[in-house]
Design a protein around this motif. Sequence first.
Motif, mmCIF file in Angstrom:
data_model
loop_
_atom_site.group_PDB
_atom_site.id
_atom_site.type_symbol
_atom_site.label_atom_id
_atom_site.label_comp_id
_atom_site.label_asym_id
_atom_site.label_seq_id
_atom_site.Cartn_x
_atom_site.Cartn_y
_atom_site.Cartn_z
ATOM 1 N N ASP A 179 0.861 -1.197 0.000
ATOM 2 C CA ASP A 179 0.000 0.000 0.000
ATOM 3 C C ASP A 179 0.889 1.236 0.000
ATOM 4 O O ASP A 179 1.482 1.590 1.018
ATOM 5 C CB ASP A 179 -0.910 -0.044 1.226
ATOM 6 C CG ASP A 179 -1.668 1.261 1.462
ATOM 7 O OD1 ASP A 179 -1.764 2.076 0.520
ATOM 8 O OD2 ASP A 179 -2.156 1.463 2.585
ATOM 9 N N ILE A 241 2.862 -0.971 4.331
ATOM 10 C CA ILE A 241 2.352 0.384 4.098
ATOM 11 C C ILE A 241 3.524 1.351 4.022
ATOM 12 O O ILE A 241 4.410 1.331 4.881
ATOM 13 C CB ILE A 241 1.401 0.809 5.237
ATOM 14 C CG1 ILE A 241 0.275 -0.209 5.422
ATOM 15 C CG2 ILE A 241 0.843 2.199 4.985
ATOM 16 C CD1 ILE A 241 -0.549 0.009 6.684
ATOM 17 N N SER A 255 -2.828 6.223 6.941
ATOM 18 C CA SER A 255 -2.051 4.985 6.949
ATOM 19 C C SER A 255 -1.775 4.513 8.363
ATOM 20 O O SER A 255 -1.775 3.311 8.643
ATOM 21 C CB SER A 255 -0.734 5.183 6.188
ATOM 22 O OG SER A 255 -0.950 5.198 4.788
#
Length: 302
Positions: A179, A241, A255
């Motif tokens: 991500d 992430i 996030s």
Amino acid sequence: MEVKAWSYEEIPEFTDEVEGAVWLDTTGDEPQVDYLPDVAYATYGDRTLRLQILKPRTRNNPTPRSLPCFVYVQGSAWRKQNIYHDIPQLARMAALGYVAALVEYRGSDEATFPCPIVDARNAVRFLRSHAAEYGIDPSRIVLAGNSSGGHTAVYASFWQGEEENLYPGISAEVSCVIDYYGSVSVMADDSNPTTVDHNLPTSPEGMEMGGTNLRERPDLMRLLSVECNIDEATPVPPVLILHGTKDRTVNTTCSVALYRRLRECGKETELYLLRGADHGNAEFWTDEVNAIVDRFICRHLS
């Protein structure tokens, strides 16, 4: 030397002395990336969605097989994508030994939530069903994305809602998720620091939810926000992430909220915060970051 159809093994190597020439050694393992443009993977009525596929090869291995696949969803604030924008960056991943595929999804001007998620899952199914054609190991597929594509990638990795499965019997399961600064949450008032109409019908998130005023629909805000849809029973694969600390488009706290929720629910996740990085740009595709991504993926491939 005779002129004929020499094979590589047969042709004699040039070895004459040449004054001033510099000789460089090669191994035959230097990667080259081939580009397969606009591969159709899904059709809805008269709308065809396409993949941009990049395949690595070397002189020693001109037709590699059973490579892991890096499926990447290009972000666009859920609107129509520039599906060619990140091809140069994806070529760097392909050179590390991945078949890389950039996913086109239906933008909010033509379809709304959860259509991008369904599109990403159908892209995974297409690649798995065509694994032999593209040299992919169907058991080693990774889903990645940036910005709204990051939202799509994380959500698509565990989506259990209704969907139009274009490839019945083919799994959309992936080994892990990458991500890149995903727009994974709209819960906070400053989720999108420079979006002055945040959560209003004209905002990207409002348009993705059908032109809705999300400030009056907390249920839809929660539905769109990934962290609100994860609990201990949710089958989320490992998630890496990456987010910049000066992101003007998607607040870093989005996030962080997802990372903390994943940890709370016992899911495997890692968070890397890039000091000074804004929304995207070169900081996310350096050799250092690509090595982090590569190591994470390798740990989680079956």
